[in-house]
Design a protein around this motif. Structure first.
Motif, PDB file in Angstrom:
ATOM      1  N   MET A  88       0.812  -1.096  -0.094  1.00 24.21           N
ATOM      2  CA  MET A  88       0.081   0.153  -0.124  1.00 24.21           C
ATOM      3  C   MET A  88       1.111   1.083   0.202  1.00 24.21           C
ATOM      4  O   MET A  88       1.593   1.256   1.032  1.00 24.21           O
ATOM      5  N   THR A  89       0.902   2.065  -0.949  1.00 28.72           N
ATOM      6  CA  THR A  89       1.488   3.411  -1.166  1.00 28.72           C
ATOM      7  C   THR A  89       0.614   4.491  -1.516  1.00 28.72           C
ATOM      8  O   THR A  89      -0.216   4.589  -1.972  1.00 28.72           O
ATOM      9  N   VAL A  90       1.418   5.878  -1.013  1.00 29.75           N
ATOM     10  CA  VAL A  90       0.572   6.825  -1.541  1.00 29.75           C
ATOM     11  C   VAL A  90       1.490   7.948  -1.642  1.00 29.75           C
ATOM     12  O   VAL A  90       2.835   7.858  -1.040  1.00 29.75           O
ATOM     13  N   VAL A  91       1.312   8.965  -2.564  1.00 35.98           N
ATOM     14  CA  VAL A  91       2.194  10.113  -2.984  1.00 35.98           C
ATOM     15  C   VAL A  91       1.863  11.257  -1.640  1.00 35.98           C
ATOM     16  O   VAL A  91       0.622  11.602  -1.387  1.00 35.98           O
ATOM     17  N   VAL A  92       2.962  11.599  -1.140  1.00 39.72           N
ATOM     18  CA  VAL A  92       3.033  12.530  -0.074  1.00 39.72           C
ATOM     19  C   VAL A  92       3.457  13.831  -0.508  1.00 39.72           C
ATOM     20  O   VAL A  92       4.521  13.977  -1.097  1.00 39.72           O
ATOM     21  N   GLN A  93       2.663  15.080  -0.455  1.00 41.07           N
ATOM     22  CA  GLN A  93       3.246  16.314  -0.907  1.00 41.07           C
ATOM     23  C   GLN A  93       2.790  17.284   0.014  1.00 41.07           C
ATOM     24  O   GLN A  93       1.471  17.413   0.245  1.00 41.07           O
ATOM     25  N   ARG A  94       3.475  18.515  -0.013  1.00 39.47           N
ATOM     26  CA  ARG A  94       3.216  19.581   0.808  1.00 39.47           C
ATOM     27  C   ARG A  94       2.825  20.668  -0.339  1.00 39.47           C
ATOM     28  O   ARG A  94       3.610  21.022  -0.972  1.00 39.47           O
ATOM     29  N   LEU A  95       1.555  21.198  -0.325  1.00 36.93           N
ATOM     30  CA  LEU A  95       1.068  22.241  -1.111  1.00 36.93           C
ATOM     31  C   LEU A  95       0.764  23.518  -0.347  1.00 36.93           C
ATOM     32  O   LEU A  95      -0.288  23.780   0.118  1.00 36.93           O
ATOM     33  N   GLY A  96       1.694  24.372  -0.042  1.00 36.35           N
ATOM     34  CA  GLY A  96       1.485  25.375   0.842  1.00 36.35           C
ATOM     35  C   GLY A  96       1.224  25.041   2.163  1.00 36.35           C
ATOM     36  O   GLY A  96       1.800  24.622   2.833  1.00 36.35           O
ATOM     37  N   GLY A  97       0.001  25.563   2.681  1.00 40.18           N
ATOM     38  CA  GLY A  97      -0.690  25.170   4.057  1.00 40.18           C
ATOM     39  C   GLY A  97      -1.191  23.666   3.919  1.00 40.18           C
ATOM     40  O   GLY A  97      -1.975  23.456   5.066  1.00 40.18           O
ATOM     41  N   ILE A  98      -1.225  23.017   2.909  1.00 36.23           N
ATOM     42  CA  ILE A  98      -1.831  21.809   2.941  1.00 36.23           C
ATOM     43  C   ILE A  98      -0.980  20.593   2.636  1.00 36.23           C
ATOM     44  O   ILE A  98       0.147  20.923   1.785  1.00 36.23           O
ATOM     45  N   VAL A  99      -1.156  19.593   3.301  1.00 38.34           N
ATOM     46  CA  VAL A  99      -0.290  18.249   3.010  1.00 38.34           C
ATOM     47  C   VAL A  99      -1.506  17.281   2.318  1.00 38.34           C
ATOM     48  O   VAL A  99      -2.284  17.041   2.922  1.00 38.34           O
ATOM     49  N   GLN A 100      -0.969  16.856   1.261  1.00 36.60           N
ATOM     50  CA  GLN A 100      -1.960  16.166   0.346  1.00 36.60           C
ATOM     51  C   GLN A 100      -1.508  14.583   0.359  1.00 36.60           C
ATOM     52  O   GLN A 100      -0.251  14.473   0.032  1.00 36.60           O
ATOM     53  N   TRP A 101      -2.344  13.560   0.484  1.00 35.37           N
ATOM     54  CA  TRP A 101      -2.194  12.188   0.303  1.00 35.37           C
ATOM     55  C   TRP A 101      -2.818  11.993  -0.941  1.00 35.37           C
ATOM     56  O   TRP A 101      -4.208  11.929  -0.960  1.00 35.37           O
ATOM     57  N   SER A 102      -2.272  11.470  -1.997  1.00 31.68           N
ATOM     58  CA  SER A 102      -2.974  11.152  -3.104  1.00 31.68           C
ATOM     59  C   SER A 102      -2.301   9.980  -3.899  1.00 31.68           C
ATOM     60  O   SER A 102      -1.342   9.452  -3.568  1.00 31.68           O
ATOM     61  N   GLY A 103      -2.901   9.611  -5.174  1.00 32.99           N
ATOM     62  CA  GLY A 103      -2.256   8.520  -5.810  1.00 32.99           C
ATOM     63  C   GLY A 103      -2.001   7.181  -5.486  1.00 32.99           C
ATOM     64  O   GLY A 103      -0.919   6.491  -5.391  1.00 32.99           O
TER      65      GLY A 103
END
Length: 135
Positions: A79-94
């Motif tokens: 199980m994997t996820v893409v972790v990324q910071r977008l300004g004031g948001i941390v997104q888990w996607s993909g």
């Protein structure tokens, strides 16, 4: 409205050393996607000496392994996820999961609350002398 992250440590089991339990909005995302008997990432793997923790988010998207089924990731897939910071948001996607019918939703966390949770359990980039959010 932001999602809410909570990270805990599960004790050593019959087959695995201590691992992380990752809850989003009160739901165990690893158990939901890898099934009964699966496990989250091993504590030893996510707390590297001299480096940032597994869940540390920067402006650079990166794929991280969050779990595997009981049979092992080599058998059914991780199980994997893409972790990324977008300004004031941390997104888990993909998401990539062993069983296609159990794909979690995309999650969006308030970056300050996310960083605070990682600091609470010792998973932040501060261990490496860097502040979370700084590339």
């Amino acid at each position: 409205m932001f999602d809410y992250l909570e990270v805990g440590v599960l004790p050593r089991g019959r087959r695995f050393p201590p691992s992380l339990r990752i809850l989003v909005n009160g739901e165990d995302v690893v158990a939901g996607a890898v099934g009964e008997g699966g496990r989250g990432p091993l504590v030893a793997d996510v707390l590297p000496a001299g480096g940032p923790g597994l869940l540390w988010a920067t402006g650079e998207a990166r794929r991280v392994a969050l779990g595997e089924p009981e049979c092992s990731g080599g058998c059914c897939g991780f199980m994997t996820v893409v972790v990324q910071r977008l300004g004031g948001i941390v997104q888990w996607s993909g998401w990539e999961v062993p069983y296609k019918e159990d794909v979690p939703l995309e999650f969006h966390f308030d970056a300050d609350r996310y960083d605070a949770e990682l600091r609470r359990v010792g998973l932040s980039g501060e261990r490496a002398g860097r502040r979370p959010g700084r590339a």
